[in-house]
Scaffold this motif. Structure first.
Motif, PDB file in Angstrom:
ATOM      1  N   MET A  63      52.263  42.040  50.930  1.00 60.11           N
ATOM      2  CA  MET A  63      53.329  42.552  50.070  1.00 60.11           C
ATOM      3  C   MET A  63      52.750  43.602  49.126  1.00 60.11           C
ATOM      4  O   MET A  63      51.713  43.390  48.507  1.00 60.11           O
ATOM      5  CB  MET A  63      53.939  41.412  49.252  1.00 60.11           C
ATOM      6  N   ILE A  64      53.403  44.751  49.022  1.00 61.42           N
ATOM      7  CA  ILE A  64      52.969  45.788  48.113  1.00 61.42           C
ATOM      8  C   ILE A  64      53.696  45.596  46.797  1.00 61.42           C
ATOM      9  O   ILE A  64      54.907  45.704  46.726  1.00 61.42           O
ATOM     10  CB  ILE A  64      53.264  47.189  48.680  1.00 61.42           C
ATOM     11  N   MET A  65      52.972  45.319  45.749  1.00 62.68           N
ATOM     12  CA  MET A  65      53.575  45.082  44.443  1.00 62.68           C
ATOM     13  C   MET A  65      52.879  45.957  43.414  1.00 62.68           C
ATOM     14  O   MET A  65      51.695  46.255  43.518  1.00 62.68           O
ATOM     15  CB  MET A  65      53.446  43.612  44.046  1.00 62.68           C
ATOM     16  N   SER A  66      53.614  46.354  42.396  1.00 66.64           N
ATOM     17  CA  SER A  66      53.033  47.136  41.317  1.00 66.64           C
ATOM     18  C   SER A  66      52.264  46.229  40.367  1.00 66.64           C
ATOM     19  O   SER A  66      52.634  45.092  40.139  1.00 66.64           O
ATOM     20  CB  SER A  66      54.137  47.855  40.551  1.00 66.64           C
ATOM     21  N   THR A  67      51.189  46.753  39.809  1.00 65.66           N
ATOM     22  CA  THR A  67      50.466  46.048  38.752  1.00 65.66           C
ATOM     23  C   THR A  67      50.412  46.957  37.527  1.00 65.66           C
ATOM     24  O   THR A  67      49.479  46.911  36.745  1.00 65.66           O
ATOM     25  CB  THR A  67      49.044  45.667  39.205  1.00 65.66           C
ATOM     26  N   ALA A  68      51.427  47.811  37.402  1.00 63.88           N
ATOM     27  CA  ALA A  68      51.459  48.773  36.305  1.00 63.88           C
ATOM     28  C   ALA A  68      51.624  48.064  34.970  1.00 63.88           C
ATOM     29  O   ALA A  68      52.274  47.034  34.874  1.00 63.88           O
ATOM     30  CB  ALA A  68      52.597  49.758  36.514  1.00 63.88           C
ATOM     31  N   THR A  69      51.020  48.622  33.944  1.00 64.88           N
ATOM     32  CA  THR A  69      51.233  48.147  32.580  1.00 64.88           C
ATOM     33  C   THR A  69      51.827  49.293  31.782  1.00 64.88           C
ATOM     34  O   THR A  69      51.484  50.456  31.979  1.00 64.88           O
ATOM     35  CB  THR A  69      49.912  47.692  31.948  1.00 64.88           C
ATOM     36  N   LEU A  70      52.723  48.957  30.879  1.00 60.06           N
ATOM     37  CA  LEU A  70      53.429  49.968  30.118  1.00 60.06           C
ATOM     38  C   LEU A  70      52.469  50.678  29.163  1.00 60.06           C
ATOM     39  O   LEU A  70      51.682  50.029  28.468  1.00 60.06           O
ATOM     40  CB  LEU A  70      54.560  49.306  29.333  1.00 60.06           C
ATOM     41  N   PRO A  71      52.508  52.015  29.109  1.00 62.72           N
ATOM     42  CA  PRO A  71      51.656  52.744  28.167  1.00 62.72           C
ATOM     43  C   PRO A  71      52.062  52.460  26.722  1.00 62.72           C
ATOM     44  O   PRO A  71      53.100  51.839  26.455  1.00 62.72           O
ATOM     45  CB  PRO A  71      51.920  54.216  28.529  1.00 62.72           C
ATOM     46  N   SER A  72      51.281  52.932  25.787  1.00 63.92           N
ATOM     47  CA  SER A  72      51.639  52.810  24.374  1.00 63.92           C
ATOM     48  C   SER A  72      52.916  53.614  24.123  1.00 63.92           C
ATOM     49  O   SER A  72      53.274  54.495  24.913  1.00 63.92           O
ATOM     50  CB  SER A  72      50.509  53.353  23.501  1.00 63.92           C
ATOM     51  N   PRO A  73      53.640  53.312  23.032  1.00 64.83           N
ATOM     52  CA  PRO A  73      54.879  54.049  22.761  1.00 64.83           C
ATOM     53  C   PRO A  73      54.701  55.558  22.758  1.00 64.83           C
ATOM     54  O   PRO A  73      55.529  56.288  23.313  1.00 64.83           O
ATOM     55  CB  PRO A  73      55.295  53.520  21.379  1.00 64.83           C
ATOM     56  N   ASP A  74      53.640  56.048  22.149  1.00 63.81           N
ATOM     57  CA  ASP A  74      53.420  57.503  22.107  1.00 63.81           C
ATOM     58  C   ASP A  74      53.132  58.048  23.508  1.00 63.81           C
ATOM     59  O   ASP A  74      53.632  59.120  23.884  1.00 63.81           O
ATOM     60  CB  ASP A  74      52.259  57.841  21.168  1.00 63.81           C
ATOM     61  N   GLU A  75      52.328  57.313  24.271  1.00 61.72           N
ATOM     62  CA  GLU A  75      52.013  57.761  25.635  1.00 61.72           C
ATOM     63  C   GLU A  75      53.252  57.737  26.526  1.00 61.72           C
ATOM     64  O   GLU A  75      53.471  58.653  27.326  1.00 61.72           O
ATOM     65  CB  GLU A  75      50.914  56.870  26.234  1.00 61.72           C
ATOM     66  N   LEU A  76      54.080  56.690  26.381  1.00 60.10           N
ATOM     67  CA  LEU A  76      55.299  56.602  27.172  1.00 60.10           C
ATOM     68  C   LEU A  76      56.254  57.726  26.796  1.00 60.10           C
ATOM     69  O   LEU A  76      56.882  58.339  27.672  1.00 60.10           O
ATOM     70  CB  LEU A  76      55.970  55.248  26.953  1.00 60.10           C
TER      71      LEU A  76
ATOM     72  N   ALA B 228      55.532  60.698  25.631  1.00 61.50           N
ATOM     73  CA  ALA B 228      55.028  61.957  26.190  1.00 61.50           C
ATOM     74  C   ALA B 228      55.224  61.997  27.703  1.00 61.50           C
ATOM     75  O   ALA B 228      55.573  63.045  28.278  1.00 61.50           O
ATOM     76  CB  ALA B 228      53.556  62.132  25.831  1.00 61.50           C
ATOM     77  N   MET B 229      55.016  60.858  28.359  1.00 58.99           N
ATOM     78  CA  MET B 229      55.177  60.817  29.818  1.00 58.99           C
ATOM     79  C   MET B 229      56.626  61.055  30.205  1.00 58.99           C
ATOM     80  O   MET B 229      56.916  61.815  31.135  1.00 58.99           O
ATOM     81  CB  MET B 229      54.704  59.464  30.355  1.00 58.99           C
ATOM     82  N   MET B 230      57.571  60.421  29.519  1.00 60.20           N
ATOM     83  CA  MET B 230      58.974  60.603  29.851  1.00 60.20           C
ATOM     84  C   MET B 230      59.413  62.034  29.590  1.00 60.20           C
ATOM     85  O   MET B 230      60.207  62.608  30.355  1.00 60.20           O
ATOM     86  CB  MET B 230      59.842  59.633  29.054  1.00 60.20           C
ATOM     87  N   ALA B 231      58.909  62.654  28.533  1.00 54.31           N
ATOM     88  CA  ALA B 231      59.229  64.055  28.263  1.00 54.31           C
ATOM     89  C   ALA B 231      58.728  64.935  29.404  1.00 54.31           C
ATOM     90  O   ALA B 231      59.435  65.842  29.877  1.00 54.31           O
ATOM     91  CB  ALA B 231      58.613  64.490  26.937  1.00 54.31           C
ATOM     92  N   SER B 232      57.525  64.662  29.880  1.00 52.48           N
ATOM     93  CA  SER B 232      56.961  65.434  30.989  1.00 52.48           C
ATOM     94  C   SER B 232      57.757  65.230  32.269  1.00 52.48           C
ATOM     95  O   SER B 232      58.044  66.187  33.004  1.00 52.48           O
ATOM     96  CB  SER B 232      55.503  65.026  31.206  1.00 52.48           C
ATOM     97  N   ILE B 233      58.133  63.969  32.552  1.00 50.23           N
ATOM     98  CA  ILE B 233      58.902  63.676  33.769  1.00 50.23           C
ATOM     99  C   ILE B 233      60.239  64.405  33.739  1.00 50.23           C
ATOM    100  O   ILE B 233      60.639  65.060  34.714  1.00 50.23           O
ATOM    101  CB  ILE B 233      59.116  62.156  33.904  1.00 50.23           C
ATOM    102  N   ILE B 234      60.949  64.318  32.610  1.00 46.67           N
ATOM    103  CA  ILE B 234      62.272  64.936  32.522  1.00 46.67           C
ATOM    104  C   ILE B 234      62.174  66.452  32.633  1.00 46.67           C
ATOM    105  O   ILE B 234      63.015  67.101  33.272  1.00 46.67           O
ATOM    106  CB  ILE B 234      62.963  64.501  31.210  1.00 46.67           C
ATOM    107  N   GLN B 235      61.140  67.039  32.025  1.00 48.90           N
ATOM    108  CA  GLN B 235      60.960  68.488  32.133  1.00 48.90           C
ATOM    109  C   GLN B 235      60.795  68.919  33.591  1.00 48.90           C
ATOM    110  O   GLN B 235      61.235  70.001  33.981  1.00 48.90           O
ATOM    111  CB  GLN B 235      59.744  68.920  31.315  1.00 48.90           C
ATOM    112  N   ARG B 236      60.202  68.063  34.402  1.00 46.71           N
ATOM    113  CA  ARG B 236      59.964  68.429  35.803  1.00 46.71           C
ATOM    114  C   ARG B 236      61.150  68.134  36.715  1.00 46.71           C
ATOM    115  O   ARG B 236      61.459  68.923  37.606  1.00 46.71           O
ATOM    116  CB  ARG B 236      58.721  67.701  36.315  1.00 46.71           C
TER     117      ARG B 236
END
Length: 374
Positions: free
Chosen positions: A1-14, A16-24
């Motif tokens: 089974m392929i499962m994610s083991t992702a952990t949520l970034p810090s609020p500031d990192e998240l 910035a990441m969401m801003a980058s994703i939306i810009q793209r």
């Protein structure tokens, strides 16, 4: 089974990441860019953990849909949902996961909520899942129909899993219980109006598994979806998948014309198969269970009739489903035979569709399956 083991970034990192994703992803039909699978996973995880501003959350989902999600983006979103699902293993070797559209039915009375009881009587431990109300259709769901039939629709995942081994052999589990963080996004989805990637992938949350194998069955309408669902089913670790071109995107094909389904076994590539209800002795004037005249609905005329009273429709669907399980002939009976035969044949429990249909007709005519609706 392929499962994610992702952990949520810090609020500031998240942030910035969401801003980058939306810009793209939100730069128009020609300039939008795809994002990586791990970015889609982390973005969706941010939504599930209520760590993303609702405006950004809506833009994330709408922009993905407008540019059309890639295979990697679909997988990433599903991985986040899988990671936040409360899952239980049933004490049975194999489980069939029956996934009808979560937004339900508006143009027909669903027979599929009673497939699990019929399949359980045929020796197939089956779980169905869904929720109360979600768009874009806000139709009659498994929850509505089963509740009208007197079934407990509020079991937690472990209690539902126990029903597969120590109870009637089937269970319903609600998204509010097995994926509460996903369920919390319903209000956001209501405000967005249009469907998003969540509508596609949420049916693969896989709340209950078997000791050895877990099989996935769902429906589709539009031709591009079988390879999408097959890829996601493999990603979620389903050992096999049956994808039926069904009425209103459900698991029951038209009762009066030839149809198609796709399937894979043991994680392999999916293949297409043509089917015809006449091949198993179904000769119906209806393509599905028709909406009776006394159920509140939009006026007849151009276009399809739409049920306007969900509770009344669910009650009638429950009455027809219980009657079919007791052997009463009609469109609900035929629907259960047809879809059930596809499933039994897919699982290797019958050598042919005709043999599978004969098995199920014998069960329905005996009335035994009705005793499992508890």
């Amino acid at each position: 089974m392929i499962m994610s083991t992702a952990t949520l970034p810090s609020p500031d990192e998240l942030d910035a990441m969401m801003a980058s994703i939306i810009q793209r992803i939100a730069t128009g039909p020609d300039l939008s860019k795809d994002i990586a699978e791990d970015e889609a996973c982390l973005g969706m995880l941010g939504l599930l953990e209520d760590a993303v501003d609702p405006v950004r959350a809506a833009i994330f989902l709408i922009a993905l849909r407008m540019k059309r999600e890639t295979r990697e983006e679909n997988r990433g979103v599903l991985s986040a949902i899988l990671e936040t699902t409360d899952r239980a293993a049933a004490e049975v070797d194999e489980v069939l996961d029956l996934a009808d559209p979560n937004d339900g039915y508006t143009r027909t009375l669903p027979a599929s909520p009673f497939l699990p009881a019929l399949l359980a009587e045929a020796g197939v431990a089956t779980v169905s899942h869904g929720l109360d109300r979600v768009g874009p259709k806000y139709g009659i769901t498994h929850r509505h129909v089963l509740a009208a039939a007197g079934v407990d629709v509020d079991l937690d995942t472990r209690a539902a899993a126990r029903r597969l081994s120590d109870g009637p052999g089937w269970a319903y589990v609600d998204q509010a219980n097995f994926a509460p963080k996903l369920h919390n996004l319903i209000e956001l989805r209501r405000k967005m109006i249009k469907r998003s990637v969540i509508t596609t992938v949420e049916v693969l949350a896989k709340p209950i598994t078997g000791r050895q194998k877990t099989h996935f069955v769902t429906g589709y309408v539009h031709k591009p979806y079988p390879p999408v669902y097959a890829d996601l089913a493999r990603h979620a670790g389903f050992d096999s998948a049956l994808l039926v071109r069904g009425v209103e995107g459900g698991v029951i094909p038209s009762l009066r014309q030839a149809g198609k389904y796709f399937a894979y076994h043991d994680g392999g590539e999916e293949t297409s198969h043509d089917i015809d209800p006449a091949s198993i002795g179904i000769a119906s004037e209806h393509r599905c269970v028709p909406v009776p005249e006394d159920i509140p609905q939009t006026p007849k005329g151009e276009g399809a009739v739409t049920i306007t009273d969900t509770a009344a429709g669910a009650q009638r669907a429950a009455e027809l489903g219980l009657a079919a399980l007791r052997g009463e002939k009609g469109a609900t009976y035929d629907s259960l035979v047809y879809s059930g035969a596809l499933i039994l044949h897919h699982l290797g429990r019958a050598d042919s569709l005709a043999d599978a249909a004969a098995q199920l007709r014998a069960i329905l005519d005996s009335g035994r399956a009705a005793e499992r609706v508890v």
